[in-house]
Design a protein around this motif. Structure first.
Motif, PDB file in Angstrom:
ATOM      1  N   ASP A 113       0.839  -1.195   0.000  1.00  0.00           N
ATOM      2  CA  ASP A 113       0.000   0.000   0.000  1.00  0.00           C
ATOM      3  C   ASP A 113       0.875   1.247   0.000  1.00  0.00           C
ATOM      4  OD1 ASP A 113      -2.273  -1.552   0.095  1.00  0.00           O
ATOM      5  OD2 ASP A 113      -2.641  -1.236   2.240  1.00  0.00           O
ATOM      6  N   GLY A 114       0.398   2.291  -0.622  1.00  0.00           N
ATOM      7  CA  GLY A 114       1.051   3.594  -0.537  1.00  0.00           C
ATOM      8  C   GLY A 114       2.260   3.789  -1.429  1.00  0.00           C
ATOM      9  N   VAL A 115       2.330   3.052  -2.531  1.00  0.00           N
ATOM     10  CA  VAL A 115       3.423   3.284  -3.486  1.00  0.00           C
ATOM     11  C   VAL A 115       3.139   4.599  -4.228  1.00  0.00           C
ATOM     12  CG1 VAL A 115       4.470   2.439  -5.638  1.00  0.00           C
ATOM     13  CG2 VAL A 115       4.005   0.847  -3.760  1.00  0.00           C
ATOM     14  N   ASN A 116       4.165   5.425  -4.373  1.00  0.00           N
ATOM     15  CA  ASN A 116       4.009   6.690  -5.096  1.00  0.00           C
ATOM     16  C   ASN A 116       4.707   6.636  -6.442  1.00  0.00           C
ATOM     17  OD1 ASN A 116       2.604   8.873  -3.510  1.00  0.00           O
ATOM     18  ND2 ASN A 116       3.985   8.030  -1.957  1.00  0.00           N
ATOM     19  N   VAL A 117       3.968   7.044  -7.456  1.00  0.00           N
ATOM     20  CA  VAL A 117       4.525   7.180  -8.802  1.00  0.00           C
ATOM     21  C   VAL A 117       4.561   8.676  -9.086  1.00  0.00           C
ATOM     22  CG1 VAL A 117       4.244   6.622 -11.242  1.00  0.00           C
ATOM     23  CG2 VAL A 117       3.511   4.976  -9.490  1.00  0.00           C
TER      24      VAL A 117
END
Ligand code: TRP
Length: 77
Positions: free
Chosen positions: A17-21
């Protein structure tokens, strides 16, 4: 085909959860212009564009492009 071809997609799959692209601007001023948050299992399909020259991925993710496949490093080694 030019390296700026708009048909060249890459795929990012979040492995937590919470991966930033994060998209970075093209041109002399390189800055963040968009941050997309992905939760585990979510997939983003994107391109490099006139506005986006680089992408930073923060978090545990699997990335697939025409150059190959890569996992972002995780803390547990
Ligand atoms: N408005 C952005 C653009 O056209 C959207 C975008 C394209 C983007 N590729 C991206 C945002 C990669 C983040 C990461 O360039």
């Amino acid at each position: 085909m030019s390296s700026k071809s708009p048909t060249d997609f890459f795929v990012i799959k979040a492995l937590e959860d919470g991966v930033n692209v994060i998209g970075l601007t093209r041109g002399s001023d390189t800055r963040f212009h968009h941050s997309e948050k992905l939760d585990k299992g979510e997939v983003m399909i994107a391109q490099f564009t006139e506005h986006t020259s680089a992408v930073k991925v923060r978090g545990k993710a699997y990335i697939q492009s025409s150059h190959g496949e890569i996992h972002t490093e995780t803390e547990e080694a």
